[in-house]
Design a protein around this motif. Structure first.
Motif, PDB file in Angstrom:
ATOM      1  N   SER A 140       0.816  -1.216   0.000  1.00 62.91           N
ATOM      2  CA  SER A 140       0.000   0.000   0.000  1.00 62.91           C
ATOM      3  C   SER A 140       0.848   1.265   0.000  1.00 62.91           C
ATOM      4  O   SER A 140       0.355   2.338  -0.369  1.00 62.91           O
ATOM      5  N   MET A 141       2.123   1.168   0.420  1.00 65.63           N
ATOM      6  CA  MET A 141       2.995   2.340   0.448  1.00 65.63           C
ATOM      7  C   MET A 141       4.082   2.260  -0.619  1.00 65.63           C
ATOM      8  O   MET A 141       5.046   3.021  -0.602  1.00 65.63           O
ATOM      9  N   MET A 175      -1.516   0.295  10.525  1.00 65.10           N
ATOM     10  CA  MET A 175      -1.198   0.582   9.128  1.00 65.10           C
ATOM     11  C   MET A 175      -0.103   1.627   9.021  1.00 65.10           C
ATOM     12  O   MET A 175       0.058   2.477   9.902  1.00 65.10           O
ATOM     13  N   LYS A 177       1.007   4.705   6.715  1.00 72.36           N
ATOM     14  CA  LYS A 177       0.374   5.594   5.759  1.00 72.36           C
ATOM     15  C   LYS A 177       1.080   6.945   5.754  1.00 72.36           C
ATOM     16  O   LYS A 177       2.049   7.171   6.489  1.00 72.36           O
ATOM     17  N   SER A 191      -2.735   6.119   1.327  1.00 82.15           N
ATOM     18  CA  SER A 191      -1.839   5.106   0.782  1.00 82.15           C
ATOM     19  C   SER A 191      -1.102   5.735  -0.397  1.00 82.15           C
ATOM     20  O   SER A 191      -1.697   6.449  -1.200  1.00 82.15           O
ATOM     21  N   HIS A 196      -4.572   1.248  -3.576  1.00 86.43           N
ATOM     22  CA  HIS A 196      -5.097   1.029  -2.226  1.00 86.43           C
ATOM     23  C   HIS A 196      -5.856   2.257  -1.754  1.00 86.43           C
ATOM     24  O   HIS A 196      -5.525   3.388  -2.140  1.00 86.43           O
ATOM     25  N   ASP A 198      -7.500   5.332   0.664  1.00 84.23           N
ATOM     26  CA  ASP A 198      -7.144   6.224   1.757  1.00 84.23           C
ATOM     27  C   ASP A 198      -8.137   5.998   2.895  1.00 84.23           C
ATOM     28  O   ASP A 198      -9.182   5.357   2.719  1.00 84.23           O
TER      29      ASP A 198
END
Length: 217
Positions: A140-141, A175, A177, A191, A196, A198
Protein backbone atom coordinates in the motif's frame (compact mmCIF):
# COMPACT_ATOMS: atom_id res chain seq x y z
CA UNK A 1 12.81 25.92 2.01
CA UNK A 2 9.93 27.04 4.22
CA UNK A 3 9.76 28.55 7.69
CA UNK A 4 7.86 25.49 8.99
CA UNK A 5 10.47 23.13 7.52
CA UNK A 6 13.30 24.76 9.50
CA UNK A 7 11.40 24.59 12.77
CA UNK A 8 10.30 21.02 12.09
CA UNK A 9 13.94 20.07 11.50
CA UNK A 10 14.90 21.53 14.89
CA UNK A 11 11.98 19.74 16.57
CA UNK A 12 12.99 16.46 14.92
CA UNK A 13 16.64 16.88 15.89
CA UNK A 14 15.52 17.46 19.48
CA UNK A 15 13.32 14.34 19.44
CA UNK A 16 16.06 12.19 17.92
CA UNK A 17 18.33 13.24 20.79
CA UNK A 18 15.66 12.56 23.42
CA UNK A 19 15.14 16.28 24.10
CA UNK A 20 12.36 18.82 24.06
CA UNK A 21 12.89 22.00 22.00
CA UNK A 22 13.74 23.78 25.27
CA UNK A 23 16.20 21.03 26.18
CA UNK A 24 17.84 21.32 22.77
CA UNK A 25 18.24 25.08 23.18
CA UNK A 26 19.70 24.61 26.65
CA UNK A 27 22.19 21.99 25.43
CA UNK A 28 23.31 24.39 22.69
CA UNK A 29 23.95 27.14 25.27
CA UNK A 30 20.97 29.22 24.15
CA UNK A 31 18.10 30.74 26.07
CA UNK A 32 15.83 27.77 26.97
CA UNK A 33 12.86 29.58 25.41
CA UNK A 34 14.67 30.25 22.11
CA UNK A 35 12.89 27.44 20.26
CA UNK A 36 9.51 27.68 21.97
CA UNK A 37 6.50 27.88 19.61
CA UNK A 38 5.75 31.38 20.91
CA UNK A 39 9.13 32.54 19.58
CA UNK A 40 8.46 31.33 16.05
CA UNK A 41 6.02 34.10 15.17
CA UNK A 42 6.46 37.78 16.02
CA UNK A 43 3.84 40.00 17.71
CA UNK A 44 2.88 41.30 14.28
CA UNK A 45 2.24 37.77 13.01
CA UNK A 46 5.34 37.64 10.84
CA UNK A 47 7.41 34.45 10.82
CA UNK A 48 10.59 34.41 12.88
CA UNK A 49 13.49 32.30 11.64
CA UNK A 50 16.22 30.78 13.84
CA UNK A 51 19.57 32.45 13.26
CA UNK A 52 22.40 30.66 11.49
CA UNK A 53 24.43 31.07 14.68
CA UNK A 54 21.75 29.24 16.68
CA UNK A 55 21.62 26.40 14.16
CA UNK A 56 25.42 26.12 14.18
CA UNK A 57 25.41 25.84 17.98
CA UNK A 58 22.72 23.16 17.84
CA UNK A 59 24.65 21.11 15.30
CA UNK A 60 27.82 21.38 17.39
CA UNK A 61 25.95 20.37 20.57
CA UNK A 62 24.28 17.33 19.00
CA UNK A 63 27.13 16.20 16.76
CA UNK A 64 24.90 16.42 13.68
CA UNK A 65 26.34 17.64 10.39
CA UNK A 66 24.83 20.16 8.04
CA UNK A 67 23.95 17.34 5.61
CA UNK A 68 21.95 15.58 8.32
CA UNK A 69 20.17 18.81 9.21
CA UNK A 70 19.38 19.42 5.53
CA UNK A 71 17.81 15.95 5.40
CA UNK A 72 15.57 16.86 8.32
CA UNK A 73 14.57 20.09 6.59
CA UNK A 74 13.49 18.05 3.57
CA UNK A 75 11.41 15.76 5.79
CA UNK A 76 13.79 12.84 6.25
CA UNK A 77 15.41 11.73 9.49
CA UNK A 78 19.01 11.61 10.57
CA UNK A 79 20.33 8.50 12.25
CA UNK A 80 23.89 9.44 13.15
CA UNK A 81 26.24 6.55 12.55
CA UNK A 82 28.98 7.96 14.74
CA UNK A 83 29.13 9.35 18.21
CA UNK A 84 30.82 12.66 18.89
CA UNK A 85 33.83 10.64 20.01
CA UNK A 86 34.14 9.28 16.47
CA UNK A 87 33.30 5.63 17.20
CA UNK A 88 30.27 3.92 15.75
CA UNK A 89 27.39 3.59 18.22
CA UNK A 90 25.03 0.64 17.82
CA UNK A 91 21.73 0.15 19.59
CA UNK A 92 19.36 -2.78 19.56
CA UNK A 93 15.72 -1.86 19.01
CA UNK A 94 12.63 -4.10 19.14
CA UNK A 95 11.36 -5.45 15.80
CA UNK A 96 8.08 -7.09 14.77
CA UNK A 97 6.08 -7.40 11.58
CA UNK A 98 3.43 -4.83 10.76
CA UNK A 99 0.82 -7.58 10.65
CA UNK A 100 1.72 -8.61 14.23
CA UNK A 101 1.52 -5.08 15.60
CA UNK A 102 -2.25 -5.24 15.98
CA UNK A 103 -1.97 -8.17 18.38
CA UNK A 104 -2.12 -7.72 22.13
CA UNK A 105 1.06 -7.73 24.19
CA UNK A 106 3.33 -5.68 21.95
CA UNK A 107 2.28 -2.12 22.89
CA UNK A 108 0.97 -0.46 26.02
CA UNK A 109 -2.02 1.90 25.97
CA UNK A 110 0.25 4.81 25.02
CA UNK A 111 1.68 3.01 22.01
CA UNK A 112 5.09 2.25 23.51
CA UNK A 113 6.66 -1.18 22.86
CA UNK A 114 6.38 -3.57 25.81
CA UNK A 115 6.67 -7.27 26.56
CA UNK A 116 9.25 -9.90 25.73
CA UNK A 117 7.85 -11.14 22.42
CA UNK A 118 9.74 -8.72 20.20
CA UNK A 119 12.67 -9.71 18.04
CA UNK A 120 15.57 -7.21 17.89
CA UNK A 121 17.77 -5.59 15.28
CA UNK A 122 20.89 -3.44 15.61
CA UNK A 123 20.94 0.10 14.25
CA UNK A 124 22.95 3.29 14.68
CA UNK A 125 21.98 5.28 17.76
CA UNK A 126 18.68 7.17 17.79
CA UNK A 127 17.66 9.49 20.59
CA UNK A 128 14.13 8.28 21.32
CA UNK A 129 14.46 5.50 23.94
CA UNK A 130 11.06 4.10 22.88
CA UNK A 131 11.88 3.84 19.16
CA UNK A 132 11.07 0.51 17.53
CA UNK A 133 11.24 -1.20 14.14
CA UNK A 134 8.42 -2.62 12.02
CA UNK A 135 8.72 -4.87 8.98
CA UNK A 136 6.39 -3.65 6.26
CA UNK A 137 3.91 -6.12 4.77
CA UNK A 138 1.89 -5.46 1.64
CA UNK A 139 2.33 -2.83 -1.05
CA UNK A 140 0.00 0.00 0.00
CA UNK A 141 3.00 2.34 0.45
CA UNK A 142 4.89 1.20 -2.64
CA UNK A 143 7.19 2.39 -4.13
CA UNK A 144 8.41 4.27 -1.02
CA UNK A 145 8.06 1.29 1.35
CA UNK A 146 7.97 -2.19 -0.15
CA UNK A 147 6.98 -5.52 1.33
CA UNK A 148 9.80 -6.63 3.65
CA UNK A 149 11.29 -3.17 4.22
CA UNK A 150 12.09 -2.30 7.83
CA UNK A 151 11.08 1.13 9.13
CA UNK A 152 12.17 2.81 12.35
CA UNK A 153 9.34 4.48 14.24
CA UNK A 154 9.56 7.12 16.98
CA UNK A 155 6.71 7.79 19.43
CA UNK A 156 8.46 11.03 20.47
CA UNK A 157 9.04 12.62 17.06
CA UNK A 158 6.71 15.51 16.14
CA UNK A 159 4.28 14.81 13.30
CA UNK A 160 2.99 17.17 10.65
CA UNK A 161 1.08 16.90 7.41
CA UNK A 162 2.96 14.91 4.79
CA UNK A 163 4.90 12.74 7.25
CA UNK A 164 4.86 8.96 6.90
CA UNK A 165 3.34 7.42 10.02
CA UNK A 166 2.30 4.19 11.67
CA UNK A 167 -1.24 4.40 13.02
CA UNK A 168 -3.16 2.01 15.24
CA UNK A 169 -6.92 2.17 15.61
CA UNK A 170 -8.71 1.26 18.83
CA UNK A 171 -10.08 -1.74 16.97
CA UNK A 172 -6.50 -3.05 16.72
CA UNK A 173 -5.79 -2.34 13.04
CA UNK A 174 -2.23 -1.11 12.36
CA UNK A 175 -1.20 0.58 9.13
CA UNK A 176 1.68 2.54 7.61
CA UNK A 177 0.37 5.59 5.76
CA UNK A 178 1.03 9.25 4.94
CA UNK A 179 -0.68 11.86 7.11
CA UNK A 180 -2.80 14.06 4.87
CA UNK A 181 -4.74 16.04 7.45
CA UNK A 182 -5.37 16.14 11.19
CA UNK A 183 -8.03 18.33 12.77
CA UNK A 184 -9.46 18.48 16.26
CA UNK A 185 -11.90 15.72 15.33
CA UNK A 186 -10.49 13.64 12.45
CA UNK A 187 -7.31 12.12 11.05
CA UNK A 188 -6.96 11.49 7.31
CA UNK A 189 -4.20 9.20 6.01
CA UNK A 190 -3.30 8.14 2.50
CA UNK A 191 -1.84 5.11 0.78
CA UNK A 192 0.96 6.05 -1.62
CA UNK A 193 -0.02 3.21 -3.95
CA UNK A 194 -3.13 4.42 -5.84
CA UNK A 195 -4.41 0.84 -5.98
CA UNK A 196 -5.10 1.03 -2.23
CA UNK A 197 -7.68 3.21 -0.46
CA UNK A 198 -7.14 6.22 1.76
CA UNK A 199 -8.66 6.31 5.25
CA UNK A 200 -10.35 8.83 7.50
CA UNK A 201 -10.88 8.24 11.23
CA UNK A 202 -12.58 10.03 14.07
CA UNK A 203 -9.82 11.10 16.45
CA UNK A 204 -11.41 9.10 19.25
CA UNK A 205 -11.04 5.94 17.14
CA UNK A 206 -7.23 6.29 16.87
CA UNK A 207 -5.23 4.73 19.71
CA UNK A 208 -1.91 6.29 18.64
CA UNK A 209 0.03 7.57 15.66
CA UNK A 210 3.86 7.61 15.44
CA UNK A 211 6.21 9.08 12.87
CA UNK A 212 8.40 6.91 10.63
CA UNK A 213 11.95 8.25 10.85
CA UNK A 214 13.92 5.94 8.58
CA UNK A 215 13.59 2.91 6.33
CA UNK A 216 15.99 0.16 5.29
CA UNK A 217 15.94 1.21 1.62
Amino acid sequence: MRHDDIWRALDSLAAENGLSPSGLARRAGLDPTAFNPSKRVGPDGRARWPSTESIAKVLAATGAGIEAFSSLVSGSATLPSQSRGGRGVVRRVPLIGLAQAGSEGYFDDGGFPVGGSWDEISLPEIGDPNAYALEISGDSMSPVFRDGDVVIVSPAAPIRRGDRVVLRTRAGEVMAKELRRQSAKRIEVASLNPAHPDYSFDLQDVAWMHRILWSSQ
